[in-house]
Design an enzyme around this catalytic site. Structure first.
Site, short mmCIF file in Angstrom:
data_model
loop_
_atom_site.label_atom_id
_atom_site.label_comp_id
_atom_site.label_asym_id
_atom_site.label_seq_id
_atom_site.Cartn_x
_atom_site.Cartn_y
_atom_site.Cartn_z
N ASP A 157 0.93 -0.90 0.13
CA ASP A 157 0.11 -0.35 0.20
C ASP A 157 0.94 1.13 0.43
O ASP A 157 1.94 1.42 0.45
CB ASP A 157 -1.21 -0.15 1.35
CG ASP A 157 -2.25 0.75 1.31
OD1 ASP A 157 -3.11 0.64 1.10
OD2 ASP A 157 -1.43 1.67 0.95
N ASN B 55 -2.69 13.43 -3.48
CA ASN B 55 -3.62 13.81 -4.31
C ASN B 55 -3.90 14.93 -3.95
O ASN B 55 -4.46 16.09 -4.02
CB ASN B 55 -5.05 12.82 -3.73
CG ASN B 55 -4.90 11.12 -4.62
OD1 ASN B 55 -4.74 10.99 -5.65
ND2 ASN B 55 -5.66 10.34 -4.97
N HIS C 287 -5.57 14.66 -7.94
CA HIS C 287 -5.67 13.21 -8.47
C HIS C 287 -5.19 12.97 -10.38
O HIS C 287 -4.89 11.83 -9.85
CB HIS C 287 -7.08 13.59 -8.78
CG HIS C 287 -7.71 11.56 -8.38
ND1 HIS C 287 -7.88 10.69 -9.18
CD2 HIS C 287 -8.41 11.78 -7.12
CE1 HIS C 287 -8.67 10.31 -8.68
NE2 HIS C 287 -8.63 10.85 -8.30
N ASP D 223 -2.70 9.39 -9.85
CA ASP D 223 -2.28 8.30 -10.78
C ASP D 223 -1.27 7.86 -11.49
O ASP D 223 -0.82 6.89 -11.88
CB ASP D 223 -3.94 9.14 -12.81
CG ASP D 223 -5.07 9.01 -11.62
OD1 ASP D 223 -5.61 8.27 -10.40
OD2 ASP D 223 -6.52 8.89 -12.57
N GLU E 153 -5.14 2.53 -3.45
CA GLU E 153 -3.69 1.85 -3.54
C GLU E 153 -2.93 0.80 -3.07
O GLU E 153 -2.01 1.12 -2.63
CB GLU E 153 -3.46 3.73 -3.12
CG GLU E 153 -3.15 3.92 -1.76
CD GLU E 153 -4.06 3.72 -0.65
OE1 GLU E 153 -5.55 3.11 -1.10
OE2 GLU E 153 -4.18 3.82 0.62
N1 LIG Z 1 -5.38 9.49 -7.68
C1 LIG Z 1 -5.94 8.35 -7.16
N2 LIG Z 1 -6.37 8.24 -5.60
C2 LIG Z 1 -7.23 7.17 -5.68
C3 LIG Z 1 -7.60 6.30 -6.41
N3 LIG Z 1 -7.70 5.42 -5.89
C4 LIG Z 1 -8.32 5.96 -4.21
N4 LIG Z 1 -7.56 6.58 -4.28
C5 LIG Z 1 -7.17 7.62 -2.88
O1 LIG Z 1 -5.90 7.25 -2.47
C6 LIG Z 1 -6.78 7.67 -0.90
C7 LIG Z 1 -6.15 6.39 -0.25
O2 LIG Z 1 -5.97 7.41 1.03
P1 LIG Z 1 -6.14 6.12 2.60
O3 LIG Z 1 -6.29 4.88 1.99
O4 LIG Z 1 -6.74 7.36 3.65
O5 LIG Z 1 -4.43 6.50 2.99
P2 LIG Z 1 -3.05 7.51 3.63
O6 LIG Z 1 -4.27 7.69 4.34
O7 LIG Z 1 -3.28 8.28 2.65
O8 LIG Z 1 -2.24 6.29 3.40
P3 LIG Z 1 -1.63 5.87 4.50
O9 LIG Z 1 -2.27 5.21 6.25
O10 LIG Z 1 -0.53 5.82 4.81
O11 LIG Z 1 -1.97 3.87 4.09
C8 LIG Z 1 -8.17 8.40 -1.02
O12 LIG Z 1 -7.79 9.73 -1.28
C9 LIG Z 1 -8.76 7.36 -2.46
O13 LIG Z 1 -9.27 8.86 -2.96
C10 LIG Z 1 -7.34 6.49 -7.71
O14 LIG Z 1 -7.89 5.38 -8.78
N5 LIG Z 1 -6.67 7.25 -8.35
#
Ligand SMILES: Nc1nc2c(ncn2[C@@H]2O[C@H](COP(=O)(O)OP(=O)(O)OP(=O)(O)O)[C@@H](O)[C@H]2O)c(=O)[nH]1
Length: 343
Positions: free
Chosen positions: A214, A222, A227, A231, A257
């Site tokens: 992850d 983002n 975004h 990507d 992710e």
């Molecule tokens: N650009 C993009 N962002 C995505 C996609 N799918 C999910 N996300 C974003 O991935 C992010 C995942 O965030 P979290 O799971 O909260 O992770 P985090 O808190 O930033 O990081 P960790 O705690 O280290 O896992 C969210 O902001 C989602 O919007 C995608 O296909 N493209």
């Protein structure tokens, strides 16, 4: 016997689909055929009901309406790659049989026609009642079989196109559109196959390892760069994962992710090495981006990884959950690290 029944059933479905298409004057092309084949097979109840409703209301099932049914019920709901493959195999096998039968019938009729001609020649001008008529009928049969062979040749071409289309759809259903990596469905299929192999061949030498990965603080990427850059980062990580996947292993994007790598028949030590190389490699990569003020910059990310190997008697779900727990530990231990979890 079973195989013969399957072939007969497949041939019945093809015939039924073609009859229905003729009956409703549906043009023969891959999308139409896929819909009517699915209808005739009876495997897809929702599609059957939808078409029956059209028919009951005497509505025309035109190209646009068929396309909608195709997307909704053939690709959409039943986007089951195994079903698509079965469908494609059934059609090819049924058509193959039909072509062979027609070729055999053509050869036999030609041979029969030649023997009759020779027989007539041997009569040296003596008239034999009915012979001319038999010869004429034989020639008609030959002509009809030749016409059938031509038609089957055309159908073979159309079904070839349809098979390519189905294969494309099947691949699409197994591929993540953003990164091009296999998707969750592909991963689940491979995991099931891997578990079957491990169970049948003995766990010790065939147990797979699973690595769950992850991107750290991806939300910040983002939020800071948009975004689109997020990507791009996903694609950078996916490419590294693909490049770092050993032969026989499968890397997939299973969520936003979140990525996995399934390593069949691999010792934990070897899997740990793969994971470590991956973690280090990803930390060196840079994805070009722009700041909110327009300045060019490079985005760098790290990844957290959870690793485990399949235990005797456990289900795929338990296997995945343990890898997930290991990943969770890596996150809570400070990220940019690997946690190995057993039992
Ligand atoms: N650009 C993009 N962002 C995505 C996609 N799918 C999910 N996300 C974003 O991935 C992010 C995942 O965030 P979290 O799971 O909260 O992770 P985090 O808190 O930033 O990081 P960790 O705690 O280290 O896992 C969210 O902001 C989602 O919007 C995608 O296909 N493209």
């Amino acid at each position: 016997m079973k195989n013969t029944e399957n072939v007969e059933r497949a041939a019945d479905i093809v015939r039924e689909a073609l009859n229905l298409m003729r009956k409703y004057s549906v043009p023969m092309h891959p999308v139409n055929y896929a819909v009517w084949h699915a209808y005739a097979s009876g495997d897809n109840l929702e599609l059957r009901n939808a078409i029956d409703r059209y028919m009951l209301q005497h509505l025309t099932l035109d190209e646009a309406a068929t396309e909608v049914l195709y997307r909704r019920h053939v690709i959409g709901n039943s986007a089951d790659p195994a079903l698509l493959q079965r469908m494609s195999e059934r059609m090819s096998s049924a058509l193959g049989q039909a072509v062979e039968s027609a070729a055999r019938a053509g050869d036999q009729t030609a041979a029969y026609g030649s023997s009759l001609s020779r027989f007539q020649d041997g009569l040296a001008g003596q008239a034999l009642p009915g012979l001319e008529e038999i010869l004429a009928t034989t020639r008609q049969m030959q002509a009809a079989i030749q016409a059938l062979q031509r038609q089957l040749g055309d159908s073979r071409q159309e079904i070839g196109q349809l098979r390519d289309e189905l294969e494309r759809v099947r691949q699409e259903n197994l591929t993540d559109t953003l990164t091009g990596l296999p998707n969750r469905r592909a991963f689940e299929q491979r995991l099931a196959a891997c578990m079957t192999l491990a169970a049948s061949a003995g766990m010790n030498s065939h147990a797979p390892c699973l690595l769950m990965l992850d991107i750290d603080h991806f939300k910040r990427v983002n939020d800071s760069y948009g975004h689109g850059t997020g990507d791009q980062v996903l694609c950078t990580v996916a490419a590294a994962l693909q490049a770092g996947t050993p032969d026989n292993a499968l890397a997939a994007r299973i969520g936003g992710e979140e990525f996995v790598m399934l390593l069949p028949a691999m010792q934990l030590q070897g899997a740990r090495l793969v994971a470590e190389q991956l973690r280090q490699k990803i930390a060196t990569l840079r994805t070009p981006a722009r700041s909110k003020t327009g300045a060019e910059l490079q985005v760098q990310v790290t990844v957290s990884i959870g690793l485990t190997s399949l235990q005797r008697g456990e289900t795929g779900r338990q296997f995945i959950e343990r890898a997930d727990q290991a990943l969770y530990q890596s996150k809570h231990g400070g990220r940019d690290r690997i946690t190995v979890r057993m039992g």
